[in-house]
Design an enzyme around this catalytic site. Structure first.
Site, PDB file in Angstrom:
ATOM      1  N   GLN A 128      42.277  28.849  26.192  1.00 56.91           N
ATOM      2  CA  GLN A 128      42.516  30.293  26.129  1.00 56.91           C
ATOM      3  C   GLN A 128      43.939  30.601  26.573  1.00 56.91           C
ATOM      4  OE1 GLN A 128      40.572  32.548  29.199  1.00 56.91           O
ATOM      5  NE2 GLN A 128      40.537  34.437  28.009  1.00 56.91           N
ATOM      6  N   GLY A 129      44.704  31.255  25.736  1.00 53.51           N
ATOM      7  CA  GLY A 129      46.082  31.601  26.089  1.00 53.51           C
ATOM      8  C   GLY A 129      46.264  33.105  26.218  1.00 53.51           C
ATOM      9  N   TYR A 130      45.870  33.648  27.343  1.00 55.22           N
ATOM     10  CA  TYR A 130      46.014  35.085  27.605  1.00 55.22           C
ATOM     11  C   TYR A 130      47.104  35.327  28.651  1.00 55.22           C
ATOM     12  CZ  TYR A 130      41.635  36.732  25.361  1.00 55.22           C
ATOM     13  OH  TYR A 130      40.654  37.075  24.492  1.00 55.22           O
ATOM     14  N   SER A 131      46.853  34.812  29.884  1.00 53.75           N
ATOM     15  CA  SER A 131      47.691  35.173  31.033  1.00 53.75           C
ATOM     16  C   SER A 131      49.119  34.666  30.862  1.00 53.75           C
ATOM     17  CB  SER A 131      47.105  34.579  32.316  1.00 53.75           C
ATOM     18  OG  SER A 131      45.747  34.893  32.414  1.00 53.75           O
ATOM     19  N   GLU A 246      32.592  37.051  28.027  1.00 57.25           N
ATOM     20  CA  GLU A 246      32.991  36.154  29.111  1.00 57.25           C
ATOM     21  C   GLU A 246      32.362  36.617  30.418  1.00 57.25           C
ATOM     22  OE1 GLU A 246      37.214  35.911  29.762  1.00 57.25           O
ATOM     23  OE2 GLU A 246      37.010  34.315  31.251  1.00 57.25           O
ATOM     24  N   SER A 390      39.779  39.765  37.910  1.00 54.85           N
ATOM     25  CA  SER A 390      39.494  39.534  39.333  1.00 54.85           C
ATOM     26  C   SER A 390      38.417  40.506  39.808  1.00 54.85           C
ATOM     27  CB  SER A 390      40.763  39.731  40.163  1.00 54.85           C
ATOM     28  OG  SER A 390      41.001  41.122  40.341  1.00 54.85           O
ATOM     29  N   ASN A 391      37.801  40.174  40.935  1.00 53.49           N
ATOM     30  CA  ASN A 391      36.729  41.045  41.416  1.00 53.49           C
ATOM     31  C   ASN A 391      37.247  42.411  41.865  1.00 53.49           C
ATOM     32  OD1 ASN A 391      35.271  38.793  40.783  1.00 53.49           O
ATOM     33  ND2 ASN A 391      33.990  38.857  42.619  1.00 53.49           N
ATOM     34  N   GLU A 392      38.524  42.466  42.248  1.00 52.68           N
ATOM     35  CA  GLU A 392      39.096  43.794  42.543  1.00 52.68           C
ATOM     36  C   GLU A 392      39.160  44.617  41.256  1.00 52.68           C
ATOM     37  OE1 GLU A 392      40.462  40.966  43.760  1.00 52.68           O
ATOM     38  OE2 GLU A 392      40.067  41.239  45.898  1.00 52.68           O
TER      39      GLU A 392
HETATM   40  C1  LIG Z   1      41.064  28.480  37.877  1.00 51.72           C
HETATM   41  C2  LIG Z   1      41.646  29.478  36.937  1.00 51.72           C
HETATM   42  C3  LIG Z   1      41.489  29.322  35.566  1.00 51.72           C
HETATM   43  C4  LIG Z   1      42.063  30.204  34.666  1.00 51.72           C
HETATM   44  N1  LIG Z   1      41.946  29.960  33.322  1.00 51.72           N
HETATM   45  C5  LIG Z   1      42.639  30.746  32.455  1.00 51.72           C
HETATM   46  C6  LIG Z   1      42.689  30.418  31.065  1.00 51.72           C
HETATM   47  O1  LIG Z   1      42.103  29.439  30.616  1.00 51.72           O
HETATM   48  N2  LIG Z   1      43.422  31.207  30.245  1.00 51.72           N
HETATM   49  C7  LIG Z   1      44.089  32.308  30.704  1.00 51.72           C
HETATM   50  O2  LIG Z   1      44.722  32.991  29.902  1.00 51.72           O
HETATM   51  N3  LIG Z   1      44.069  32.637  32.021  1.00 51.72           N
HETATM   52  C8  LIG Z   1      43.369  31.879  32.899  1.00 51.72           C
HETATM   53  N4  LIG Z   1      43.378  32.184  34.248  1.00 51.72           N
HETATM   54  C9  LIG Z   1      44.206  33.305  34.720  1.00 51.72           C
HETATM   55  C10 LIG Z   1      43.434  34.477  35.279  1.00 51.72           C
HETATM   56  O3  LIG Z   1      42.878  35.220  34.261  1.00 51.72           O
HETATM   57  C11 LIG Z   1      44.406  35.286  36.164  1.00 51.72           C
HETATM   58  O4  LIG Z   1      44.671  34.516  37.298  1.00 51.72           O
HETATM   59  C12 LIG Z   1      43.848  36.618  36.571  1.00 51.72           C
HETATM   60  O5  LIG Z   1      43.846  37.479  35.487  1.00 51.72           O
HETATM   61  C13 LIG Z   1      44.630  37.272  37.716  1.00 51.72           C
HETATM   62  O6  LIG Z   1      45.979  37.385  37.389  1.00 51.72           O
HETATM   63  P1  LIG Z   1      47.110  36.851  38.379  1.00 51.72           P
HETATM   64  O7  LIG Z   1      46.795  35.459  38.714  1.00 51.72           O
HETATM   65  O8  LIG Z   1      48.401  37.122  37.748  1.00 51.72           O
HETATM   66  O9  LIG Z   1      46.958  37.708  39.691  1.00 51.72           O
HETATM   67  P2  LIG Z   1      47.517  39.181  39.931  1.00 51.72           P
HETATM   68  O10 LIG Z   1      47.164  40.036  38.789  1.00 51.72           O
HETATM   69  O11 LIG Z   1      48.922  39.100  40.348  1.00 51.72           O
HETATM   70  O12 LIG Z   1      46.618  39.645  41.157  1.00 51.72           O
HETATM   71  C14 LIG Z   1      46.907  39.310  42.505  1.00 51.72           C
HETATM   72  C15 LIG Z   1      45.937  40.077  43.380  1.00 51.72           C
HETATM   73  O13 LIG Z   1      46.122  41.466  43.202  1.00 51.72           O
HETATM   74  C16 LIG Z   1      44.896  42.091  42.866  1.00 51.72           C
HETATM   75  N5  LIG Z   1      45.136  43.224  41.978  1.00 51.72           N
HETATM   76  C17 LIG Z   1      45.887  43.234  40.860  1.00 51.72           C
HETATM   77  N6  LIG Z   1      45.850  44.459  40.291  1.00 51.72           N
HETATM   78  C18 LIG Z   1      45.069  45.228  41.076  1.00 51.72           C
HETATM   79  C19 LIG Z   1      44.637  46.596  41.030  1.00 51.72           C
HETATM   80  N7  LIG Z   1      45.018  47.392  40.040  1.00 51.72           N
HETATM   81  N8  LIG Z   1      43.832  47.050  41.999  1.00 51.72           N
HETATM   82  C20 LIG Z   1      43.432  46.230  43.004  1.00 51.72           C
HETATM   83  N9  LIG Z   1      43.808  44.944  43.102  1.00 51.72           N
HETATM   84  C21 LIG Z   1      44.617  44.451  42.154  1.00 51.72           C
HETATM   85  C22 LIG Z   1      44.096  41.004  42.207  1.00 51.72           C
HETATM   86  O14 LIG Z   1      42.715  41.272  42.249  1.00 51.72           O
HETATM   87  C23 LIG Z   1      44.489  39.800  43.034  1.00 51.72           C
HETATM   88  O15 LIG Z   1      43.723  39.776  44.207  1.00 51.72           O
HETATM   89  C24 LIG Z   1      42.783  31.312  35.158  1.00 51.72           C
HETATM   90  C25 LIG Z   1      42.923  31.493  36.539  1.00 51.72           C
HETATM   91  C26 LIG Z   1      42.384  30.598  37.427  1.00 51.72           C
HETATM   92  C27 LIG Z   1      42.572  30.817  38.905  1.00 51.72           C
END
Ligand SMILES: Cc1cc2nc3c(=O)[nH]c(=O)nc-3n(C[C@H](O)[C@H](O)[C@H](O)COP(=O)(O)OP(=O)(O)OC[C@H]3O[C@@H](n4cnc5c(N)ncnc54)[C@H](O)[C@@H]3O)c2cc1C
Lengths: 404, 317
Positions: A128-131, A246, A390-392
């Site tokens: 999956q290429g999203y993030s 998902e 994320s759960n937030e």
């Molecule tokens: C083990 C693992 C596997 C993954 N696999 C994939 C994958 O296969 N493909 C893919 O595309 N992505 C993947 N991801 C990425 C995942 O989807 C992102 O990590 C996730 O969306 C969070 O983004 P971030 O890491 O940039 O954190 P951030 O968005 O920077 O968040 C950091 C913190 O801020 C909080 N936060 C952010 N915005 C808000 C808000 N508006 N209100 C309150 N709190 C907030 C978050 O909850 C978190 O606690 C994976 C991540 C992990 C850890």
């Protein structure tokens, strides 16, 4: 709602049991029993997928016309429970659980005919290429750009955190095809052959030392326009549809129940503080009972949610939050059972979802096997409350749902 | 500096040092050698112990304490490890599990049952009959399971009086809990500081994520947990010379408060870093792992809640 299995469902359960019994080799069972995260070991879980595919069971939730098992919610639950109890590894979710429903819901006839059978057979293994580095929770901020060039799109940019991208030969991506008024507009859902020229993949190592996640760099990669799913610039619609799958498409409770059983069994094998085994210690017995109570209520919630008609809506977020937090709680109980051995770093006793890069012993390990796996699970499971929204973010969604 | 007699380090000084070591995530076995090991040697006394204390100061001696066994959990009393007097010698046999820092140690201190109760012995890791099965720990240190097969020890390997080790282990265990708690405080301060800095620099939705109130409250809760842990460590440290039950209750207050804080602060530091929290690249992952190890060392939360409840204050001597 009926909480007791019907005769047909009991017959189905027996059929599943017999099948698992006949087809699970010891090697494949190890890959399920000794997992250190939600990710099965690639080779063995793919081998298992092929066995399931031969039986027509690789995709429990897909309609039969696309090669799915077409099972009811109850059947899927029964299957999941039996699968985990028997020690079968999960099938990789990125293809069958995520990309598959997107293609079924939004793909062309050609896309369905080409991709779905290969996804089921495991010939195509998906990532999956999203993030992106700048687009995590704020996914709509994604920058990877795809420019129109005749029959092709030309794609450049970076993705991050991509699970199993190092072993995948296909990826589903969100890319930017236009800059429009709102960031959600102008995004396109694109299927990319990971063996194309210009694709490179770099490992990310987790705190447990495992290589499962990756960074993906695309440098002027040519992708046929025919690989766009849904309409150009309308990828957000497809992605949202997929995200609901998902988040809410699979039940957590079957796995949680099996984990509780495994924790209890392990607690009967280790010394406690009160002269007997840990399972007899009153404080531990209380903790386990509380966990079982939480899971019982949650399991019933999942039945309700998954039996309801229509789109999952709020229940998808409730399941994601409660499911991952309970999963994390299981790993906390696991650390208690592991006791003093829970600090040892012994991945050689486990079957991690990717190669392990930190130094460790070759094959022998100290203490009970359960204890060798417990800390790895604890560390890896921290990811559950971060990924898939994320759960937030899920709580933000629910707050909106409450009209706040 | 001296570690013996009158000039033994003051517990408050040790607390300050341990907090610094925690904040810098020092992996060397300082706790095992300078806190636990030295305290056992000091209490035992005698020429062997004195020489080793000098060796610690000189940097030549590193210690590891083997107390727990495959058949025990957090109780101090050994089950299967025994030492028998044979003429002028002792013969030691049994097993110890998860002996932290044993692969680095120049000397092992081993608890064993003897005729008169529980006693401590000094054992060379390379003595005939001693086998180490060494492995890394998740926080980047090392530990070993150690087997003793009829290991012959000289008479002076006995540390302190025969049969008198159990109350000593309890007391030094409490001192270790206090010092380790101080290390944890240093670790948690760094986890909080890094999390505040990260959330202030990380932009999502067009703003630093530290703007989101739910994250602000989470960091405030982390801060309060660190303050409670710091206070509980003061309590345990200042009660180290109190009567046994009072000292032990204070140590359990520290162990429970620190363990719960380590979990909350560690988990939320990872959570607030998002995906970055799940890589080996940032320091917080390493601090989180050390915090996780400290949580369970010398007894889980449940173990210490039980101990606290068992030791009624009026039972104080
Ligand atoms: C083990 C693992 C596997 C993954 N696999 C994939 C994958 O296969 N493909 C893919 O595309 N992505 C993947 N991801 C990425 C995942 O989807 C992102 O990590 C996730 O969306 C969070 O983004 P971030 O890491 O940039 O954190 P951030 O968005 O920077 O968040 C950091 C913190 O801020 C909080 N936060 C952010 N915005 C808000 C808000 N508006 N209100 C309150 N709190 C907030 C978050 O909850 C978190 O606690 C994976 C991540 C992990 C850890």
């Amino acid at each position: 709602m009926n909480l007791d299995w019907t005769d047909e469902e009991l017959a189905f359960r027996d059929e599943v049991r017999a099948f698992l019994d006949a087809h699970l080799t010891d090697e494949i069972r190890e890959a399920g029993r000794l997992m250190t995260s939600v990710y099965g070991e690639h080779e063995r879980s793919l081998a298992w997928q092929k066995i399931l595919h031969a039986k027509g069971w690789a995709a429990p939730a897909w309609p039969t016309e696309y090669g799915g098992a077409g099972w009811s919610v109850a059947q899927r639950y029964i299957y999941a429970r039996e699968r985990v109890a028997a020690g079968a590894p999960p099938v990789s979710p990125m293809g069958i659980q995520m990309c598959g429903p997107a293609i079924i819901g939004h793909g062309t006839a050609e896309q369905k005919a080409y991709f779905l059978p290969r996804m089921l057979s495991g010939e195509h293994f998906w990532c999956q290429g999203y993030s992106e580095p700048g687009a995590g929770s704020d996914l709509a901020a994604l920058q990877m750009r795809a420019d129109d060039d005749g029959d092709d799109l030309v794609v450049s940019g970076q993705k991050i955190w991509n699970t199993h991208a190092d072993v995948a030969n296909w990826g589903f991506f969100l890319v930017r095809t236009a800059r429009l008024a709102r960031p959600q507009l102008g995004i396109t859902f694109l299927l990319i052959d990971m063996t194309s020229p210009g694709v490179s993949v770099r490992p990310i190592i987790s705190p447990s030392g495992e290589h499962i996640q990756n960074e993906i760099f695309l440098d002027a990669v040519r992708v046929p326009q025919a690989n766009v799913v849904g309409a150009i610039n309308d990828g957000w619609t497809v992605a949202k549809y997929l995200l609901e799958f998902e988040r809410g498409g699979t039940a957590y409770a079957p796995e949680l129940q099996a984990r509780l059983d495994a924790i209890e069994a392990a607690a009967r094998e280790v010394p406690g503080d009160e002269g007997g085994t840990l399972a007899n210690d009153s404080s531990f017995a209380q903790r386990l009972a509380r966990a079982r109570i939480r899971v019982a209520a949650f399991e019933t919630y999942e039945f309700r949610a998954m039996s309801a008609e229509g789109s999952p809506g709020m229940s998808a977020s409730v399941m994601k939050i409660m499911g991952t937090e309970l999963q994390q709680h299981m790993t906390e109980l696991g650390l208690i059972v592991a006791g003093r051995y829970g600090i040892a770093y012994q991945p050689q006793a486990a079957c991690p979802g990717g190669a392990v890069s930190f130094p460790h012993n070759a094959s022998e390990y100290a203490g009970p096997r359960f204890a060798a796996i417990a800390p790895l699970r604890y560390l890896n499971e921290r990811a559950g409350t971060i990924y898939a929204g994320s759960n937030e973010i899920q709580r933000n969604i629910l707050a909106k749902g409450l009209g706040l | 500096m001296s570690l013996g007699g009158e000039t033994a380090p003051d517990p408050v000084d040790l607390m300050v040092v341990m907090e610094e070591l925690g904040e810098a995530l020092v992996l060397e076995p300082y706790l095992e050698t300078v806190v636990t090991g030295a305290a056992l040697l000091r209490a035992s006394g005698g020429p062997t112990a004195d020489a080793l204390l000098d060796g610690i100061v000189a940097g030549d001696v590193r210690l590891a304490l083997g107390w727990a066994e495959p058949g025990t959990r957090y109780e101090w009393a050994p089950q299967e490890t025994r030492a028998e007097r044979k003429g002028e010698e002792w013969v030691l046999s049994g097993r110890k599990s998860v002996v932290i820092a044993a692969p680095w140690a120049t000397h092992l201190i081993v608890s064993a049952r003897t005729e008169g109760g529980v006693s401590l012995f000094l054992v060379a890791p390379d003595a005939p009959g001693v086998t180490l099965f060494a492995y890394p720990t998740i926080d980047g240190r090392r530990a070993a399971d150690v087997e003793f097969a009829d290991v012959r020890l000289d008479a002076d390997a006995l540390l302190g009086a025969e049969g008198a080790a159990l109350p000593l282990l309890e007391r030094v265990g409490d001192a270790t809990i206090a010092a380790m708690g101080a290390e944890a405080v240093g670790i948690m301060r760094r986890l909080l500081q890094d999390t505040i800095a990260y959330t202030q620099s990380r932009q999502q939705f067009g703003q630093p994520i530290s703007n989101f109130q739910v994250l602000q409250h989470r960091m405030v809760d982390m801060f309060m947990q660190v303050e409670m842990a710091t206070s509980a460590v003061y309590l345990a440290t200042l009660k180290l010379d109190a009567p046994a039950a009072e000292r032990a209750r204070a140590a359990s207050v520290a162990k429970v408060t620190v363990a719960e804080a380590c979990r909350f602060v560690g988990q939320n530091a990872v959570q607030l870093h998002g995906g970055m929290g799940m890589t080996d690249e940032l320091a917080i992952g390493h601090y989180f792992k050390r915090a996780t190890v400290i949580e369970g060392e010398l007894g889980t939360v449940d173990h210490h809640v039980e101990r606290f409840a068992r030791l009624q204050p009026e039972a104080a001597e």
